[in-house]
Design an enzyme around this catalytic site. Structure first.
Site, PDB file in Angstrom:
ATOM      1  N   ARG A   1      34.084  22.038 -26.849  1.00 41.46           N
ATOM      2  CA  ARG A   1      33.690  23.399 -26.452  1.00 41.46           C
ATOM      3  C   ARG A   1      33.730  23.513 -24.918  1.00 41.46           C
ATOM      4  O   ARG A   1      33.906  24.585 -24.358  1.00 41.46           O
ATOM      5  CB  ARG A   1      32.289  23.762 -26.965  1.00 41.46           C
TER       6      ARG A   1
ATOM      7  N   ASP B   1      44.230  42.300 -14.606  1.00 37.14           N
ATOM      8  CA  ASP B   1      44.840  41.877 -15.875  1.00 37.14           C
ATOM      9  C   ASP B   1      46.353  41.847 -15.666  1.00 37.14           C
ATOM     10  O   ASP B   1      46.984  42.877 -15.438  1.00 37.14           O
ATOM     11  CB  ASP B   1      44.439  42.871 -16.973  1.00 37.14           C
TER      12      ASP B   1
ATOM     13  N   LYS C   1      50.252  37.238 -25.753  1.00 41.09           N
ATOM     14  CA  LYS C   1      51.391  38.140 -25.609  1.00 41.09           C
ATOM     15  C   LYS C   1      52.588  37.380 -25.013  1.00 41.09           C
ATOM     16  O   LYS C   1      53.097  36.479 -25.644  1.00 41.09           O
ATOM     17  CB  LYS C   1      50.981  39.337 -24.745  1.00 41.09           C
TER      18      LYS C   1
HETATM   19  C1  PLP Z   1      46.369  42.194 -25.835  1.00 43.41           C
HETATM   20  C2  PLP Z   1      45.805  42.481 -24.500  1.00 43.41           C
HETATM   21  C3  PLP Z   1      44.511  42.078 -24.166  1.00 43.41           C
HETATM   22  C4  PLP Z   1      43.610  41.381 -25.160  1.00 43.41           C
HETATM   23  O1  PLP Z   1      44.101  40.144 -25.529  1.00 43.41           O
HETATM   24  P1  PLP Z   1      43.763  39.396 -26.923  1.00 43.41           P
HETATM   25  O2  PLP Z   1      44.382  38.069 -26.760  1.00 43.41           O
HETATM   26  O3  PLP Z   1      44.344  40.232 -28.016  1.00 43.41           O
HETATM   27  O4  PLP Z   1      42.269  39.346 -27.011  1.00 43.41           O
HETATM   28  C5  PLP Z   1      44.064  42.352 -22.893  1.00 43.41           C
HETATM   29  N1  PLP Z   1      44.831  43.003 -21.990  1.00 43.41           N
HETATM   30  C6  PLP Z   1      46.074  43.417 -22.283  1.00 43.41           C
HETATM   31  C7  PLP Z   1      46.863  44.126 -21.243  1.00 43.41           C
HETATM   32  C8  PLP Z   1      46.602  43.175 -23.538  1.00 43.41           C
HETATM   33  O5  PLP Z   1      47.842  43.603 -23.823  1.00 43.41           O
END
Ligand code: PLP
Length: 399
Positions: free
Chosen positions: A61, A186, A211
């Site tokens: 963890r 992000d 992604k």
């Molecule tokens: C998909 C996504 C997230 C969240 O990610 P997960 O792995 O699905 O929790 C956050 N920011 C963006 C821009 C995303 O496309």
């Protein structure tokens, strides 16, 4: 610090970074260390490792060798001092914010953040007494006025989901630092191949590794990279919240990232050509892609996105939501699914993808048309993608 790794190109880093330690039985690939804990016969040594005075692992963890290799790879790709991974992108975002915010703090962000992030800011930050000011994404007057009132965190996302708006990271980070704010960006859509938020002044970069980074839509993961002191705090918080990445997911992500540069170069090219094709099609009312000259923030995008404009685009159909419902099932080379950034092309409307957590009224208020199609270009031959879109769109025009 491994100088040769820092100096290497991004394609080389994607392959070699994080993978130069000693592997099990001379394996050339990072093993999946599927073990909850690590055993010590020597209690003194156990204690030294537990107190972080010696390198090693105690409990997965907290840290795990496979997960650590992934963290090191992404750290190098983002040019960061440190990185800590999480079970998903949302885990990375929520752990970062809940770790750094205190009751009474303000957070400034934009309205166009990812749907889950938007929900976190609006529904859950108030639970800890934090007010999130969500500004119009292209209104610098409003964003800067809110920053100037004082804020603990400036939260950015660029390009945005699903209308691909571009924020000037350097400009806004400069403003935020004057009031002592921490800037979080992000970078999921751009990836480190196209954009380096830390170089532009962001203090932290968050990713959904689910992604483009993983790229094969077979593993969830998240990561936050940046200044060592901040990452140390977030790592400590995550040790306790338990949002740890699983070693098997870390292995899949490590494997996926090896081809990151190749995939993103191809996806940049494919998205550009698809966007140009769509812009000239009579069934299409509007195309959102930062690489197009018609994009309102094309100039900022050209300045801050060094590698290319990314694989994501979206477009509005003249025929409304009814046309979206007709079009999507006709595409032969596309998954109709909620994710993005995979090697295969993926399509979907915002109502079932990026903004499933948001009501129809709120989507309208956010300027997200119901006739919008989000298109994540894969690495297929672009002539096939364009032919596929052409046959499906032409059927709409004829109908
Ligand atoms: C998909 C996504 C997230 C969240 O990610 P997960 O792995 O699905 O929790 C956050 N920011 C963006 C821009 C995303 O496309």
């Amino acid at each position: 610090m491994q100088r040769h790794m820092v100096d290497a190109g991004l394609g080389t880093q994607a392959l070699w970074a994080g993978e130069q330690g000693k592997m099990l039985e001379r394996a050339t690939q990072v093993p999946i260390v599927q073990s909850v804990s690590f055993g010590y016969d020597d209690l003194d040594q156990w204690l030294q490792v537990a107190l972080s005075r010696e390198p090693g692992h105690i409990y997965s963890r907290n840290t795990n060798p496979t997960v650590a290799a992934l963290e090191e790879k992404v750290r190098i790709l983002e040019g960061a001092e440190a990185a800590t991974s999480m079970a998903s992108g949302m885990a990375a975002i929520s752990n970062t914010l809940f770790c750094l915010l205190r009751p009474g703090d303000r957070l400034v962000a934009i309205k166009d953040t990812y749907g889950g992030t938007n929900q976190l800011l609006r529904e859950f930050l108030p639970h800890i007494g934090v007010r999130a000011c969500l500004c119009d994404t292209t209104d610098y007057g409003q964003i800067e006025a809110e920053i100037n009132q004082g804020c603990r965190i400036l939260y950015l996302e660029t390009p945005t989901n699903p209308t691909l708006k571009i924020l000037d990271i350097k400009r806004l980070a400069g403003r935020a630092h004057r009031v002592g704010a921490t800037v979080v960006t992000d970078n999921t859509f751009a990836t480190p191949v196209n954009q380096h938020p830390l170089e532009l002044g962001s203090d932290l970069v968050v990713h959904s590794l689910s992604k483009y980074m993983g790229g094969h839509a077979d593993a969830l993961g998240g990561i936050v990279c940046g200044h060592r002191e901040l990452i140390q705090q977030i790592f400590h918080y995550r040790e306790i919240t338990g949002a740890a990445l699983d070693p098997f997911a870390a292995y899949l992500l490590l494997r996926g990232i090896k081809t990151l540069a190749l995939r993103i170069e191809r996806q940049n090219e494919n998205a550009m050509k698809v966007a140009e094709f769509l812009e000239n099609h009579p069934a299409v009312a509007k195309v959102f892609y930062p690489g197009l000259r018609s994009h309102p923030q094309h100039e900022i995008a050209s300045k801050q996105m060094k590698g290319g404009f990314g694989g994501m685009l979206s477009f509005v159909l003249r025929g409304g939501y009814a046309a979206v419902k007709q079009l999507l099932p006709k595409l032969k080379f596309a998954h109709r699914a909620a994710n993005l950034g995979a090697v295969e092309t993926i399509v979907g409307p915002p109502a079932t993808t990026s903004h499933v957590e948001v009501s129809a009224a709120d989507r309208a208020a956010m300027g997200i048309p119901e006739a919008l199609v989000r298109y994540s270009s894969g690495i297929e031959d672009v002539k096939d993608l364009i032919a596929d879109l052409a046959q499906a769109l032409d059927q709409l025009v004829e109908a």
